[in-house]
Design an enzyme around this catalytic site. Structure first.
Site, short mmCIF file in Angstrom:
data_model
loop_
_atom_site.label_atom_id
_atom_site.label_comp_id
_atom_site.label_asym_id
_atom_site.label_seq_id
_atom_site.Cartn_x
_atom_site.Cartn_y
_atom_site.Cartn_z
N GLY A 114 -38.38 -131.54 43.34
CA GLY A 114 -37.29 -131.67 42.37
C GLY A 114 -37.94 -131.72 40.99
O GLY A 114 -38.91 -132.47 40.78
N ALA A 115 -37.39 -130.93 40.06
CA ALA A 115 -38.06 -130.72 38.77
C ALA A 115 -38.39 -132.01 38.00
O ALA A 115 -39.55 -132.26 37.67
CB ALA A 115 -37.24 -129.75 37.92
N GLN A 132 -33.50 -128.71 51.90
CA GLN A 132 -33.25 -129.86 51.03
C GLN A 132 -31.79 -130.30 51.04
O GLN A 132 -31.48 -131.46 50.79
CB GLN A 132 -33.67 -129.54 49.58
CG GLN A 132 -35.15 -129.35 49.36
CD GLN A 132 -35.54 -127.89 49.44
OE1 GLN A 132 -34.92 -127.10 50.15
NE2 GLN A 132 -36.57 -127.51 48.71
N ASP A 175 -34.54 -125.90 37.49
CA ASP A 175 -35.99 -126.13 37.37
C ASP A 175 -36.52 -125.68 36.03
O ASP A 175 -37.58 -126.14 35.59
CB ASP A 175 -36.72 -125.42 38.50
CG ASP A 175 -36.48 -126.17 39.80
OD1 ASP A 175 -35.38 -126.04 40.36
OD2 ASP A 175 -37.37 -126.94 40.20
N ASN A 190 -33.33 -121.88 39.39
CA ASN A 190 -33.09 -122.99 40.32
C ASN A 190 -33.38 -122.52 41.74
O ASN A 190 -33.72 -121.34 41.97
CB ASN A 190 -31.65 -123.51 40.18
CG ASN A 190 -31.44 -124.83 40.90
OD1 ASN A 190 -32.25 -125.75 40.77
ND2 ASN A 190 -30.39 -124.95 41.68
O1 MRU Z 1 -38.38 -126.74 45.70
P1 MRU Z 1 -37.70 -127.97 45.19
O2 MRU Z 1 -37.08 -128.80 46.26
O3 MRU Z 1 -38.60 -128.77 44.29
O4 MRU Z 1 -36.54 -127.40 44.30
C1 MRU Z 1 -35.69 -128.29 43.65
C2 MRU Z 1 -34.53 -127.63 43.04
O5 MRU Z 1 -34.42 -126.44 43.00
C3 MRU Z 1 -33.53 -128.51 42.39
O6 MRU Z 1 -32.28 -127.90 42.39
C4 MRU Z 1 -33.93 -128.74 40.96
O7 MRU Z 1 -35.22 -129.24 40.84
C5 MRU Z 1 -32.94 -129.57 40.32
S1 MRU Z 1 -33.53 -131.03 39.67
C6 MRU Z 1 -32.63 -132.38 39.85
#
Ligand code: MRU
Length: 330
Positions: free
Chosen positions: A35-36, A182, A223, A233
């Site tokens: 998550g970013a 996720q 992201d 995203n």
């Molecule tokens: O690969 P990930 O699980 O790190 O990707 C996360 C996402 O794409 C989320 O939608 C994004 O980080 C949103 S942050 C709250």
């Protein structure tokens, strides 16, 4: 530093403790933390651990050690700009210090400030976003943009949480989000735990649900949002945006300032390609024939014309995005 091992959820809830930047880098790469905003703050903490570990007694030597740690942390995942934002912020703080001791203390204080700011930003964004949600709405999301993807509260799920706190009845449609699941594992876990009404769907059911009129709003995280208004995203977001447009449903990304890239345009962003095993296996069990070529882009890009408005901690950003992002985010 301590964090929840997100690879084990929802079946096992376990904390892991790290004491080196190498351990934190590995955790980011393998999505123990993901998550970013969460990886931005985790990388910053990884650097603070590096500052603590360094044996340097002179500032230039400390910077050399920190640059090496920063390079390792930067190499973990390329798409979420928050990662680079977190690392740059800690490096800037260290460089402003006047002694090694000051630098170590300042870096820890900066990371603590980042943690607090992230939760505050999510709460603000939640309030702005909640005004867009009507009582009785069904919100389609993607991936996990909740408390687990941030320091707390969440971006897209923060909007849902804030609407629920306002007393609105909100239902969330949760696509499983292959290949890392996720949605099925993390978003479902958060919503069930918080007793927020939700329904899990397969990724392939998204278009059908929109065509039946079963979605009122799409709210996703991001992201990276580039200065020309493109939203990067989790893979699958773009198809949601296209289908939402087709069915007249507004599409809103929710993202704090740390997700905006005011330097790059969309064509300069690297989309992470992850390992084939994520696609040919489900939770370690092989589902495709050996030798099959695989493409596994982890993110996609939604162009600004599909975005109704962007929910940020500084208010809503509307068209024209390039001008309004520059005005609100600088
Ligand atoms: O690969 P990930 O699980 O790190 O990707 C996360 C996402 O794409 C989320 O939608 C994004 O980080 C949103 S942050 C709250």
């Amino acid at each position: 530093m301590k964090m929840i091992d997100q690879t084990l959820l929802p079946t096992v809830f376990r904390y892991v403790t790290y004491s080196t930047p190498e351990q934190v880098a590995a955790a980011i790469k393998t999505m123990v933390v993901r998550g970013a905003p969460a990886i931005g703050v985790a990388a910053a903490m990884g650097l603070a651990l590096g500052a603590k570990r360094s044996k340097a007694s002179r500032l230039p030597d400390l910077f050399t050690d920190l640059e090496a740690d920063a390079a390792l942390l930067r190499s973990t995942r390329p798409t979420a700009v928050n990662l680079f934002w977190g690392i740059d912020r800690v490096m800037k703080t260290a460089k402003a210090a006047r002694s090694v001791r000051d630098a170590r203390e300042a870096v820890v204080a900066e990371v603590k400030a980042m943690e607090e700011e992230d939760v505050q930003a999510n709460r603000k964004m939640g309030r702005y976003g909640a005004d867009l949600i009507d009582d009785g709405d069904t919100v389609l999301t993607q991936c996990n943009a909740g408390a687990l993807a941030t320091v707390g509260y969440g971006t897209a799920l923060g909007v849902v949480r804030a609407a629920v706190e306002q007393g609105k009845l909100v239902k969330v449609l949760v696509p499983e989000t292959r290949p890392a699941l996720q949605g099925a594992r993390l978003t479902a876990f958060e919503l069930v735990r918080d007793r927020i009404s939700c329904t899990l769907i397969s990724d392939t059911a998204v278009g059908h649900m929109l065509s039946l009129g079963r979605v009122d709003k799409v709210v996703v995280g991001a992201d990276r949002i580039t200065k020309d208004g493109y939203v990067f995203n989790k893979i699958g977001t773009y198809q949601e945006a296209v289908l939402a447009k087709r069915h007249g449903v507004p599409f809103y990304p929710a993202a704090p300032r740390s997700t905006f890239d005011l330097v790059r345009t969309h064509d300069k962003v690297t989309i992470e390609e992850r390992g084939a095993e994520e696609v040919v296996e489900i939770r370690g069990r092989r589902i495709a024939p050996r030798g099959i070529p695989v493409a596994n882009p982890a993110f996609d890009m939604t162009p600004p014309e599909l975005v109704e408005s962007m929910i940020t901690d500084r208010g809503l950003v509307k068209q024209p995005y390039a001008a309004n992002i520059a005005r609100l985010m600088s």
